[in-house]
Write a protein that holds these residues in place. Sequence first.
Motif, PDB file in Angstrom:
ATOM      1  N   ARG A 356       0.840  -1.197   0.000  1.00  5.39           N
ATOM      2  CA  ARG A 356       0.000   0.000   0.000  1.00  5.39           C
ATOM      3  C   ARG A 356       0.878   1.251   0.000  1.00  5.39           C
ATOM      4  O   ARG A 356       1.646   1.480   0.942  1.00  5.39           O
ATOM      5  CB  ARG A 356      -0.913   0.036   1.225  1.00  5.39           C
ATOM      6  N   ILE A 357       0.751   2.068  -1.039  1.00  4.06           N
ATOM      7  CA  ILE A 357       1.489   3.317  -1.122  1.00  4.06           C
ATOM      8  C   ILE A 357       0.672   4.397  -0.415  1.00  4.06           C
ATOM      9  O   ILE A 357      -0.461   4.693  -0.821  1.00  4.06           O
ATOM     10  CB  ILE A 357       1.740   3.724  -2.585  1.00  4.06           C
ATOM     11  N   CYS A 358       1.246   4.965   0.632  1.00  9.71           N
ATOM     12  CA  CYS A 358       0.529   5.962   1.434  1.00  9.71           C
ATOM     13  C   CYS A 358       1.285   7.284   1.452  1.00  9.71           C
ATOM     14  O   CYS A 358       2.523   7.311   1.364  1.00  9.71           O
ATOM     15  CB  CYS A 358       0.358   5.465   2.863  1.00  9.71           C
ATOM     16  N   ALA A 359       0.542   8.368   1.583  1.00 12.46           N
ATOM     17  CA  ALA A 359       1.132   9.703   1.700  1.00 12.46           C
ATOM     18  C   ALA A 359       1.594   9.896   3.137  1.00 12.46           C
ATOM     19  O   ALA A 359       0.870  10.416   3.985  1.00 12.46           O
ATOM     20  CB  ALA A 359       0.123  10.771   1.298  1.00 12.46           C
ATOM     21  N   GLU A 360       2.799   9.438   3.419  1.00  9.72           N
ATOM     22  CA  GLU A 360       3.370   9.553   4.750  1.00  9.72           C
ATOM     23  C   GLU A 360       4.886   9.573   4.631  1.00  9.72           C
ATOM     24  O   GLU A 360       5.445   9.092   3.648  1.00  9.72           O
ATOM     25  CB  GLU A 360       2.919   8.396   5.651  1.00  9.72           C
ATOM     26  N   ASP A 361       5.536  10.148   5.618  1.00 10.09           N
ATOM     27  CA  ASP A 361       6.978  10.346   5.585  1.00 10.09           C
ATOM     28  C   ASP A 361       7.642   9.451   6.622  1.00 10.09           C
ATOM     29  O   ASP A 361       7.615   9.757   7.817  1.00 10.09           O
ATOM     30  CB  ASP A 361       7.300  11.817   5.861  1.00 10.09           C
ATOM     31  N   PRO A 362       8.243   8.336   6.207  1.00 13.93           N
ATOM     32  CA  PRO A 362       8.893   7.449   7.172  1.00 13.93           C
ATOM     33  C   PRO A 362       9.982   8.139   7.985  1.00 13.93           C
ATOM     34  O   PRO A 362      10.203   7.784   9.145  1.00 13.93           O
ATOM     35  CB  PRO A 362       9.481   6.339   6.286  1.00 13.93           C
ATOM     36  N   SER A 363      10.660   9.126   7.398  1.00 15.55           N
ATOM     37  CA  SER A 363      11.740   9.802   8.115  1.00 15.55           C
ATOM     38  C   SER A 363      11.228  10.720   9.213  1.00 15.55           C
ATOM     39  O   SER A 363      12.003  11.186  10.052  1.00 15.55           O
ATOM     40  CB  SER A 363      12.602  10.608   7.138  1.00 15.55           C
TER      41      SER A 363
END
Length: 685
Positions: A356-363
């Motif tokens: 699932r590609i989500c608009a979120e920033d892992p960093s």
Amino acid sequence: MTSFDTGLFDTVLVANRGEIAVRVIRTLRALGIRSVAVYSDADADARHVREADTAVRIGPAPAAESYLSAARLLDAAARTGAQAVHPGYGFLAENAAFARACTDAGLVFIGPPADAIDLMGDKIRAKETVRAAGVPVVPGSSGSGLSDAELAAAAREIGMPVLLKPSAGGGGKGMRLVREADRLTDEIAAARREARSSFGDDTLLVERWIDRPRHIEIQVLADGHGNVLHLGERECSLQRRHQKIIEEAPSVLLDEATRAAMGEAAVQAARSCGYRGAGTVEFIVPGKDPSGYCFMEMNTRLQVEHPVTEMTVSFDPTGAGGGLDLVEWQLRIAAGEHLPYAQEHLSFTGHAIEARICAEDPSRDFLPTGGTVLTLREPSGDGTRTDSGLTEGAEVGSRYDPMLAKVIAHGPDRASALRKLRAALAATVTLGVPTNAGFLRRLLAHPDVVSGELDTGLVERVAADLVADAVPDEVYAAAAAVRQAALEPADDGGWRDPFAAPTGFRLGGAPAPVRHWLRVPGQDPVAYDVRPGAAPEHFEVTADEVRITVEGIRHTFHRGGDWLGRDGDAWHVGDHDPVAEALREAARGHGVDTLAAPMPGTVTVVKVAVGDEVTAGQGLLVVEAMKMEHVISAPHAGTVTALDVTPGSTVSIDQVLAVVAPHETADGDAPEAPDTPGTDEEATA
């Protein structure tokens, strides 16, 4: 795809948005059925609007005034002559009142009967119903409408740790894992608040928490004539904050006997509520004893992860596999058709995995992101499929779910499917909106994932090791090279004033390096020197693109504004002015005093006022974005000297929310800032 010739539907309204609306419209088009899209003002130019045969505006951006308005959806259906409504998933897909409203309006609801939605949507009644049908269930509280005190008492009786769950809804929203009894009061309050916000119902239940469990679900298909099939299982154990991020079919954990037993249990669960259409029965499974599986809940709709079933299952006893379209079968069943197959007619071939590609920033601890999609590349072909709601130029805001797309890969075995999916994620580009694609690619290469040693807590344990702490040096090098190329004037054969451009010109010597100050959000600024006319051999710079070869591998860094991407990761590289930054810090005073929004979103709770005394770590505000709730906490003890928002305020990332002036210590100095950041994620989606 088989032909659809019942003649019942010629127009279907899709009461949803994003990738699921695009997915449903694709099947409708293939079947020759006219599709009607609906959209809010925020989605006027969205992909699902463009791809439908016709589209109807249903209101402003807030979901409550558009996608969640049954009256506006039914009006759109009436105006366009639709005979049926497909709810997709999310929004009103599991809303029994909406299903009844469709029926009352003379429309076919492409989903289960309203009574089945009601029954299985209440997790408490659902457990009691399937238990009576002989399906094993997770130990937990009994009865509906328990007070906070009754929930806490039930939790203590069950024994810690426990899981608090909203009785309505799903998707992990409002769920809380509580390991310490003294946290129950706060966690129950937070779970109720998010459940009420997400589902309009704050009823909770409590269940025993099984350490290192696996989440395995069974896809079922039932017609209106008493026929029920199960279409095998999906492993959904790779989750973050109770939200699935990777799903696959089949599960490496199950043997044939357990698979058959769980399939039969799922069939009985569907029969127990009079189910019709496509649905999913979810089980929690002890990793060391798969035979100890227990029913958790039933999702009375199409699931996000349905493509992995479509790519591995077919109604073909020869074993050809693939070719199943669950949306088509939803339509056929809603049209009154019989399932013309028995369980033995199903074949299962190969292995499929979905990310699932989500608009979120892992960093930034996976905080929701947003922005404009500047460059879009989505993989397809050779056993790879992308279900997406994106287009270049699309605006990704904070009002709706953060999932943007799904990338699915199929191979003859699990190892090949993993390789294909990692390659597909590396080829995925969404410059302008940070996503988790790079993180997912690294997760799929983790030894425990490769070996199939999964559990629902694995992602949380390994996430820190899969998030890059620093921006790769070649990213800064590429950004500096592009900037330098833009500075150097074109060679038109005429005379050029050497002092007219910052090219490092100096008398009597080689050009001096030109320093470019660069910064990626969340990172310290970097000074990168470029010597004009002497770019490294692995740089090939054009007006809008930088091609870089690193360690013999050729990559493409596409520049859309200041965005650079590689292998599913992306970085927003901006210019940094150290002098201006120093002046801002001096004017601001103690930088740690200022609390800024960690993400774009909406302020839902304000717990303090200007002049209030606060303690270090005290929750001051709550910001919600993409169905995720975050508590903004005081960085130190002090006094609230500024508060720039109220409940309902819309905020952008890094917008100042409040200022907390620190208390002075005995020696007159302000205390040092704590090591922990000023945000504490309390609730999840």
